[in-house]
Write a protein that holds these residues in place. Structure first.
Motif, PDB file in Angstrom:
ATOM      1  N   ARG A  36       3.776  26.630 -18.551  1.00 31.54           N
ATOM      2  CA  ARG A  36       3.528  27.394 -19.784  1.00 31.54           C
ATOM      3  C   ARG A  36       2.470  26.688 -20.626  1.00 31.54           C
ATOM      4  O   ARG A  36       2.322  25.464 -20.585  1.00 31.54           O
ATOM      5  CB  ARG A  36       4.811  27.507 -20.618  1.00 31.54           C
ATOM      6  CG  ARG A  36       5.951  28.237 -19.940  1.00 31.54           C
ATOM      7  CD  ARG A  36       5.642  29.715 -19.757  1.00 31.54           C
ATOM      8  NE  ARG A  36       5.291  30.378 -21.006  1.00 31.54           N
ATOM      9  CZ  ARG A  36       6.186  30.906 -21.845  1.00 31.54           C
ATOM     10  NH1 ARG A  36       7.485  30.826 -21.570  1.00 31.54           N
ATOM     11  NH2 ARG A  36       5.788  31.521 -22.950  1.00 31.54           N
ATOM     12  N   VAL A  37       1.718  27.464 -21.403  1.00 25.45           N
ATOM     13  CA  VAL A  37       0.755  26.892 -22.331  1.00 25.45           C
ATOM     14  C   VAL A  37       1.506  26.098 -23.390  1.00 25.45           C
ATOM     15  O   VAL A  37       2.466  26.591 -23.998  1.00 25.45           O
ATOM     16  CB  VAL A  37      -0.100  27.996 -22.992  1.00 25.45           C
ATOM     17  CG1 VAL A  37      -0.948  27.411 -24.120  1.00 25.45           C
ATOM     18  CG2 VAL A  37      -0.983  28.670 -21.956  1.00 25.45           C
ATOM     19  N   THR A  78      -5.791  18.460 -18.877  1.00 22.85           N
ATOM     20  CA  THR A  78      -5.962  19.809 -18.360  1.00 22.85           C
ATOM     21  C   THR A  78      -6.031  20.827 -19.486  1.00 22.85           C
ATOM     22  O   THR A  78      -6.827  21.776 -19.430  1.00 22.85           O
ATOM     23  CB  THR A  78      -4.815  20.153 -17.387  1.00 22.85           C
ATOM     24  OG1 THR A  78      -4.833  19.203 -16.317  1.00 22.85           O
ATOM     25  CG2 THR A  78      -4.986  21.547 -16.820  1.00 22.85           C
ATOM     26  N   ALA A  79      -5.222  20.657 -20.518  1.00 24.90           N
ATOM     27  CA  ALA A  79      -5.273  21.567 -21.660  1.00 24.90           C
ATOM     28  C   ALA A  79      -6.656  21.554 -22.300  1.00 24.90           C
ATOM     29  O   ALA A  79      -7.220  22.607 -22.648  1.00 24.90           O
ATOM     30  CB  ALA A  79      -4.205  21.188 -22.682  1.00 24.90           C
ATOM     31  N   LEU A  80      -7.221  20.366 -22.477  1.00 24.28           N
ATOM     32  CA  LEU A  80      -8.563  20.234 -23.031  1.00 24.28           C
ATOM     33  C   LEU A  80      -9.587  20.910 -22.133  1.00 24.28           C
ATOM     34  O   LEU A  80     -10.421  21.699 -22.585  1.00 24.28           O
ATOM     35  CB  LEU A  80      -8.909  18.760 -23.187  1.00 24.28           C
ATOM     36  CG  LEU A  80     -10.347  18.473 -23.647  1.00 24.28           C
ATOM     37  CD1 LEU A  80     -10.346  18.025 -25.103  1.00 24.28           C
ATOM     38  CD2 LEU A  80     -11.010  17.396 -22.795  1.00 24.28           C
ATOM     39  N   SER A 176      -6.127  30.006 -14.656  1.00 27.13           N
ATOM     40  CA  SER A 176      -5.466  29.031 -15.523  1.00 27.13           C
ATOM     41  C   SER A 176      -5.331  29.580 -16.935  1.00 27.13           C
ATOM     42  O   SER A 176      -6.240  30.234 -17.448  1.00 27.13           O
ATOM     43  CB  SER A 176      -6.257  27.715 -15.540  1.00 27.13           C
ATOM     44  OG  SER A 176      -6.262  27.113 -14.261  1.00 27.13           O
ATOM     45  N   ASN A 177      -4.200  29.312 -17.550  1.00 25.79           N
ATOM     46  CA  ASN A 177      -3.801  29.775 -18.885  1.00 25.79           C
ATOM     47  C   ASN A 177      -3.376  31.241 -18.904  1.00 25.79           C
ATOM     48  O   ASN A 177      -2.922  31.732 -19.940  1.00 25.79           O
ATOM     49  CB  ASN A 177      -4.884  29.539 -19.945  1.00 25.79           C
ATOM     50  CG  ASN A 177      -4.918  28.108 -20.434  1.00 25.79           C
ATOM     51  OD1 ASN A 177      -3.972  27.344 -20.209  1.00 25.79           O
ATOM     52  ND2 ASN A 177      -5.998  27.720 -21.090  1.00 25.79           N
ATOM     53  N   HIS A 222       0.952  23.460 -14.335  1.00 22.54           N
ATOM     54  CA  HIS A 222       0.074  24.048 -15.335  1.00 22.54           C
ATOM     55  C   HIS A 222       0.222  25.556 -15.377  1.00 22.54           C
ATOM     56  O   HIS A 222       0.610  26.176 -14.371  1.00 22.54           O
ATOM     57  CB  HIS A 222      -1.381  23.679 -15.047  1.00 22.54           C
ATOM     58  CG  HIS A 222      -1.616  22.217 -14.939  1.00 22.54           C
ATOM     59  ND1 HIS A 222      -1.317  21.348 -15.968  1.00 22.54           N
ATOM     60  CD2 HIS A 222      -2.085  21.448 -13.928  1.00 22.54           C
ATOM     61  CE1 HIS A 222      -1.598  20.114 -15.594  1.00 22.54           C
ATOM     62  NE2 HIS A 222      -2.053  20.146 -14.360  1.00 22.54           N
ATOM     63  N   PRO A 223      -0.115  26.176 -16.517  1.00 27.71           N
ATOM     64  CA  PRO A 223      -0.017  27.631 -16.612  1.00 27.71           C
ATOM     65  C   PRO A 223      -1.093  28.303 -15.772  1.00 27.71           C
ATOM     66  O   PRO A 223      -2.285  28.131 -16.014  1.00 27.71           O
ATOM     67  CB  PRO A 223      -0.219  27.904 -18.106  1.00 27.71           C
ATOM     68  CG  PRO A 223      -1.002  26.731 -18.607  1.00 27.71           C
ATOM     69  CD  PRO A 223      -0.544  25.567 -17.788  1.00 27.71           C
TER      70      PRO A 223
END
Length: 406
Positions: A36-37, A78-80, A176-177, A222-223
């Motif tokens: 999830r994000v 990864t979020a960045l 992704s996301n 990861h999402p």
């Protein structure tokens, strides 16, 4: 500064990033739900000023950020990176109105971006994508979604004979996301049968009617999801760049981010190497420390050698991008290929040196082992990178031969 060394200020910044990742980002990552994000993590990346740097830094700085964060918190890295990947086309090719609406929110972490290129049958062969963009004359006459004219001239203003509105129909996969992003950079086929020349990039907000998505349960935490487009309306105001030239938008984005995927891999490799060095120093076996066994010492030496070689190639590719060198596609492909394959090797060796303890759920190396596999596939699989390298080598050879014969 050369491509093969860093200034003291850069080294200090990397150390600061590693500390921030361990102290402020990892606790937030651990509270997140896998797949999830993590919006709290994104907000902290914005607060720390790291998300805004996605749009003000060069390729080398992007690599340093990704490597440093990956060393201590792969989720933060990864979020960045996903914010940058999804929003870079808006930054580089968007209109003033598009940038004003989305980039501030991406920078503070309140809007989640996504890069929607891959499809069920068009992953590595990105030019084969089939998500269709059918001209929508009725909506164009009505003024598009909301019937509100854009206050800013669009990139398509000169294309008066072409369509100004479309309906997107088809699927995207491995995004992704997705399906939690707030907007997507979507690549759709506007000219059938034209290959890479018939693709257009669109900025599609997630609330557009007809756009739905489902999450996918993947190996890495990861999402990632699939998107379904059922006649989703878009207009010229949503185009990024120019109609039928979206493949350039995609490849330009990937050329920037491929070396930084390598940096992500280098950060993981370094974390695995550090863990192996600490473990083989502390572990007693066969009458002494593991590090005193020649076979173990040679393995750690090989791990260090490959990690450093990958790091240098990543830095060289990023510096070439920042300098506007003509061989960026080749260098980017080489950097991603070497670094991701190296990280897979180093993490695997570190697991072997640790033994069964590294296979327990929650161990650093168990986490890295799940993380390290995906980068060899996404943003161009290793086989695709080899194809790019070979193509560029032969293109250079042909150009040299032609020049010599003229």
């Amino acid at each position: 500064m050369t491509a093969f060394s860093l200034e003291p200020a850069q080294l200090a910044w990397c150390a600061e990033l590693r500390a921030l990742a361990a102290e402020r980002l990892r606790p937030l990552a651990e509270k997140g739900e896998p797949g999830r994000v993590n919006r709290a993590l994104l907000a902290e990346l914005g607060t720390l000023g790291l998300l805004p740097r996605l749009f003000t830094s060069g390729a080398l700085d992007l690599c340093l950020m990704r490597e440093s964060l990956a060393h201590a918190c792969t989720e933060a890295e990864t979020a960045l990176a996903l914010q940058g990947l999804g929003a870079h086309p808006v930054h580089a090719h968007g209109t003033e109105a598009q940038r004003a609406r989305w980039l501030p929110r991406v920078s503070d972490g309140s809007a989640v971006a996504a890069f929607a290129l891959s499809e069920p049958d068009a992953g590595s062969d990105a030019a084969a994508l089939t998500l269709g963009a059918e001209p929508d004359a009725d909506r164009a006459d009505a003024g598009g979604p909301g019937a509100r004219p854009s206050p800013v001239p669009t990139p398509l203003a000169a294309h008066r004979d072409g369509p100004s509105a479309w309906r997107l129909t088809g699927e995207k996969c491995w995004i992704s996301n997705a399906p939690e992003a707030d907007f997507y950079t979507v690549f759709a086929r506007t000219t059938p049968g034209a290959g890479a020349r018939g693709v257009t990039a669109f900025l599609v907000p997630a609330d557009r009617p007809g756009l739905t998505g489902t999450p996918l349960d993947m190996l890495s935490p990861h999402p990632i999801g699939a998107l379904a487009f059922d006649a989703v309306p878009v207009t010229a105001d949503d185009v990024l760049g120019e109609a039928d030239r979206g493949f350039r938008v995609a490849m330009g984005t990937l050329n920037l981010f491929r070396p930084s995927v390598g940096a992500f891999a280098v950060g993981m490799a370094q974390a695995a190497l550090d863990a192996a060095l600490a473990h083989t120093t502390a572990r007693e076996a066969f009458g002494g420390r593991l590090r005193d066994l020649q076979t173990v010492a040679h393995q750690t030496a090989e791990m260090a050698l490959r990690t450093e070689a990958a790091r240098l190639m990543v830095y060289a590719a990023a510096t070439a991008y920042d300098d506007g060198a003509p061989d960026v596609p080749r260098r980017s492909a080489m950097a991603k290929l070497l670094a991701t394959e190296t990280a897979q090797y180093v993490v695997d060796r570190a697991v072997q040196l640790h033994g069964a303890r590294a296979l327990r759920r929650g161990h650093l190396l168990e986490h890295l082992y799940r993380e390290v596999r995906a980068p060899r596939v996404y943003e161009g699989a290793s086989e695709v990178q080899r194809g790019i390298i070979a193509k560029e080598l032969y293109r250079t050879l042909d150009a040299t031969t032609e020049e010599a014969g003229s």
